[in-house]
Design a protein around this motif. Sequence first.
Motif: not given
Ligand code: ADP
Length: 259
Positions: A52, A57-58, A93-98, A221-222
């Motif tokens: 990713k 990223f949105d 689910g807020v995109g930390k790993t992304h 986001y999930r």
């Molecule tokens: P976290 O690590 O915070 O638990 P993730 O990075 O694993 O969350 O994100 C969960 C899923 O949602 C992944 O598939 C990620 O790519 C997607 N995702 C999360 N936030 C966004 C965003 N703002 N825009 C696009 N995809 C997102």
Amino acid sequence: MLNHWEALEHQAMQEQWSYAQFLLALCETEVERRWSQRLKRTLNEAQLPSAKTLATFDWAHLKDFNPAPLMQLTSDSGWLKRAENCLMFGPSGVGKTHLACAVARATVELGYRAKFFAATTLVQTLQHAKRQLLLPNTLKKLDRYDLLIIDDLGYVKKSEAETSVLFELIAHRYERKSLLVTANQPFSQWNTIFADDMMTVAAVDRLVHHAMIVQLQAESYRKRSADQRSQTQDLSQNAHSEVNASAPVPAQVGNCRDN
Ligand code: ADP
Ligand code: MG
């Protein structure tokens, strides 16, 4: 160079290049080839769990978030040279790993070396090294990476593991090499991670001394994607049943029932 010189020579003859032009083109092709091979190798060793990027990223999904400082980390390697850290907080689910993967990928594309670890795996690896009396060696080996990503630090629990190794890593990299840490608990709850309060304070102190702190706030986001999928399903089911309800009953069905 071996693979390209003949094609380039052909082009040089056709376009009547000077020797200098030919040599330059040959060297440029070789530099490009070596760079793309290195990029492939360093991306491979980074072991990012996903490909990713920031482009996918949105940002609008995050509440009141200014992406500029984070974007800066991906275009300017100054923070790696200064051994600064990036700490990302936010619920699941807020995109930390992304974002961590996107930043790591960008640093690799800038020519640096990065390595991704799930925090729990990293602790196990370090503990293993400690048992073998190899912890100093292992920490030194990790110095080859300009950036270490420690994902989900909050999943490490001091009750399950001897987490002083994590502190030793943080202390070892302090002002030497960068860390990118993600966690879903704020610092105030980090006493569940480290052995005692003193170690927690010492770890946080070293991490934040030269760091960018990124706070992500949004609905998961999930969950949002799952909600959207089920809404779309509901809509299509409703549309389907409306179409079926308004469609004329096939004559045969009536006939069959009558029989
Ligand atoms: P976290 O690590 O915070 O638990 P993730 O990075 O694993 O969350 O994100 C969960 C899923 O949602 C992944 O598939 C990620 O790519 C997607 N995702 C999360 N936030 C966004 C965003 N703002 N825009 C696009 N995809 C997102
Ligand atoms: Mg995550």
